[in-house]
Design a protein around this motif. Structure first.
Motif, PDB file in Angstrom:
ATOM      1  N   ARG A  43       0.825  -1.215   0.000  1.00  0.00           N
ATOM      2  CA  ARG A  43       0.000   0.000   0.000  1.00  0.00           C
ATOM      3  C   ARG A  43       0.859   1.265   0.000  1.00  0.00           C
ATOM      4  O   ARG A  43       0.371   2.338  -0.356  1.00  0.00           O
ATOM      5  N   TYR A  44       2.108   1.131   0.388  1.00  0.00           N
ATOM      6  CA  TYR A  44       3.008   2.281   0.436  1.00  0.00           C
ATOM      7  C   TYR A  44       3.865   2.407  -0.819  1.00  0.00           C
ATOM      8  O   TYR A  44       4.656   3.337  -0.929  1.00  0.00           O
ATOM      9  N   GLN A  45       3.738   1.457  -1.752  1.00  0.00           N
ATOM     10  CA  GLN A  45       4.552   1.477  -2.963  1.00  0.00           C
ATOM     11  C   GLN A  45       3.827   2.225  -4.074  1.00  0.00           C
ATOM     12  O   GLN A  45       2.637   2.015  -4.307  1.00  0.00           O
ATOM     13  N   ASN A  46       4.558   3.080  -4.754  1.00  0.00           N
ATOM     14  CA  ASN A  46       4.004   3.848  -5.859  1.00  0.00           C
ATOM     15  C   ASN A  46       4.210   3.137  -7.193  1.00  0.00           C
ATOM     16  O   ASN A  46       4.944   2.150  -7.287  1.00  0.00           O
ATOM     17  N   ASP A  47       3.565   3.683  -8.222  1.00  0.00           N
ATOM     18  CA  ASP A  47       3.655   3.066  -9.543  1.00  0.00           C
ATOM     19  C   ASP A  47       5.082   3.046 -10.082  1.00  0.00           C
ATOM     20  O   ASP A  47       5.426   2.185 -10.897  1.00  0.00           O
ATOM     21  N   GLY A  49       7.615   2.280  -8.458  1.00  0.00           N
ATOM     22  CA  GLY A  49       8.357   1.233  -7.749  1.00  0.00           C
ATOM     23  C   GLY A  49       8.902   1.661  -6.408  1.00  0.00           C
ATOM     24  O   GLY A  49       9.220   0.820  -5.556  1.00  0.00           O
ATOM     25  N   GLY A  50       9.045   2.977  -6.210  1.00  0.00           N
ATOM     26  CA  GLY A  50       9.535   3.482  -4.931  1.00  0.00           C
ATOM     27  C   GLY A  50       8.432   3.528  -3.887  1.00  0.00           C
ATOM     28  O   GLY A  50       7.247   3.334  -4.181  1.00  0.00           O
ATOM     29  N   PHE A  51       8.852   3.813  -2.671  1.00  0.00           N
ATOM     30  CA  PHE A  51       7.902   3.860  -1.555  1.00  0.00           C
ATOM     31  C   PHE A  51       7.780   5.275  -1.019  1.00  0.00           C
ATOM     32  O   PHE A  51       8.728   6.055  -1.035  1.00  0.00           O
ATOM     33  N   GLY A  52       6.591   5.604  -0.534  1.00  0.00           N
ATOM     34  CA  GLY A  52       6.305   6.899   0.071  1.00  0.00           C
ATOM     35  C   GLY A  52       5.072   6.777   0.945  1.00  0.00           C
ATOM     36  O   GLY A  52       4.952   5.834   1.724  1.00  0.00           O
ATOM     37  N   LYS A  53       4.173   7.745   0.837  1.00  0.00           N
ATOM     38  CA  LYS A  53       2.859   7.675   1.475  1.00  0.00           C
ATOM     39  C   LYS A  53       2.939   7.557   2.992  1.00  0.00           C
ATOM     40  O   LYS A  53       2.074   6.952   3.626  1.00  0.00           O
ATOM     41  N   GLY A  54       4.012   8.103   3.583  1.00  0.00           N
ATOM     42  CA  GLY A  54       4.122   8.079   5.039  1.00  0.00           C
ATOM     43  C   GLY A  54       4.684   6.802   5.617  1.00  0.00           C
ATOM     44  O   GLY A  54       4.590   6.590   6.830  1.00  0.00           O
ATOM     45  N   LEU A  55       5.262   5.941   4.794  1.00  0.00           N
ATOM     46  CA  LEU A  55       5.887   4.737   5.356  1.00  0.00           C
ATOM     47  C   LEU A  55       6.922   5.127   6.390  1.00  0.00           C
ATOM     48  O   LEU A  55       7.003   4.518   7.464  1.00  0.00           O
ATOM     49  N   GLU A  62       3.470  11.870  -0.466  1.00  0.00           N
ATOM     50  CA  GLU A  62       2.893  10.719  -1.150  1.00  0.00           C
ATOM     51  C   GLU A  62       3.879  10.113  -2.144  1.00  0.00           C
ATOM     52  O   GLU A  62       3.869   8.904  -2.385  1.00  0.00           O
ATOM     53  N   LEU A  63       4.734  10.949  -2.713  1.00  0.00           N
ATOM     54  CA  LEU A  63       5.644  10.491  -3.759  1.00  0.00           C
ATOM     55  C   LEU A  63       6.779   9.643  -3.185  1.00  0.00           C
ATOM     56  O   LEU A  63       7.065   9.666  -1.987  1.00  0.00           O
TER      57      LEU A  63
END
Length: 295
Positions: A43-47, A49-55, A62-63
């Motif tokens: 749920r924290y992985q973006n399109d 491939g990286g992670f964001g969204k408050g992980l 979000e990015l």
């Protein structure tokens, strides 16, 4: 961990924790599955491939960012997720795509972080003060998942990391932890080249002064997870006392809260981040107790 302490921690995690920590709790202490854990992490992985969204709870961007992606890689490594897994392939591809050859590394956060609430230390900086954070750690994960990485990139980054490490005269503990994650993953011949300077960093960065443990610092149990860990002998005189100190910081509701704040900025968002950190830290300390006093 006695049953009373276990119960109060479990109640906090399962009622107040993030879904990610709930899934990891079930995986560690109940009948949870790796699939559920990976579903929550995804749920924290973006399109890209990286992670964001408050992980990484102090960054509400979000990015994708390099630092949030290293948090994800720590978890993927901890649970021994294969390089064949799509999530691993995607995050490694993100790192390959965002590598900056001129900097011989990655921007720790993107410029867009300025658009979002964040801790003051996560403002964007074009030039990082410490190359090793997160670049040394990322290199460690490139070694771990080396079948997905061009060997020439690993070789050039290794040469750069060795040169940089030997040049260091002042040490910072977050960067030290990044080099620790690197040295755990490199071949023996590379680790041997790092060892002398690494030990110098360790002696400078790990706080053995009991009077300072109430401040934000790197404590022995944060570096040496158990008596079976490497370097335990260097901290044997204070390690058990440090573990007891950590136990005394536990709140009545079973949780451990962060020892830092965002100051007077984004105060409402900080309360959300603080709760997320409490979830992260409570699970971390529960696993520490499990490791050193099995259920």
């Amino acid at each position: 961990m006695n049953s009373g302490r276990f119960s109060v921690i479990q109640k906090y995690i399962m009622t107040e924790g993030r879904e990610l920590e709930k899934a990891m709790w079930r995986l560690q202490f109940a009948e949870g599955s790796e699939e559920d854990f990976l579903t929550e992490l995804a749920r924290y992985q973006n399109d890209d491939g990286g992670f964001g969204k408050g992980l990484e709870p102090d960054i509400r961007c979000e990015l994708s960012s390099a630092i949030a992606s290293t948090v994800a890689l720590q978890l993927l490594s901890q649970y021994k997720v294969s390089s064949e897994h799509t999530m691993v392939k995607k995050v490694i591809r993100y790192l390959l795509d965002t590598f900056n050859k001129e900097k011989m590394g990655w921007d720790i956060v993107p410029q867009e972080v300025e658009w979002y609430p964040r801790a003051p230390w996560w403002n964007y900086r074009e030039q990082q003060e410490a190359w090793g954070n997160p670049n040394a750690e990322i290199l460690g994960f490139l070694y771990e998942f080396s079948e997905l990485v061009p060997p020439s990139l690993i070789d050039s980054l290794t040469d750069h990391a060795l040169t940089y490490l030997q040049s260091l005269e002042q040490f910072e503990f977050h960067e030290f932890l990044c080099f620790h994650r690197l040295i755990e993953r490199v071949p023996v011949e590379v680790a041997e080249k790092m060892e002398k300077k690494f030990i110098e960093m360790m002696n400078s960065c790990v706080t053995i002064d009991r009077e300072k443990w109430s401040d934000y610092c790197l404590q022995p149990i944060d570096f040496v997870q158990s008596p079976a860990s490497a370097f335990y002998d260097q901290f044997v005189d204070v390690w058990r006392e440090n573990l007891q100190f950590r136990l005394h910081l536990q709140e009545e509701n079973g949780s451990w809260t962060p020892m830092w704040t965002w100051g007077n900025q984004y105060e409402k968002v900080w309360e959300v981040a603080k709760k997320d950190w409490t979830s992260v830290l409570t699970l971390k300390n529960a696993l520490l107790l499990k490791e050193n006093n099995p259920l």
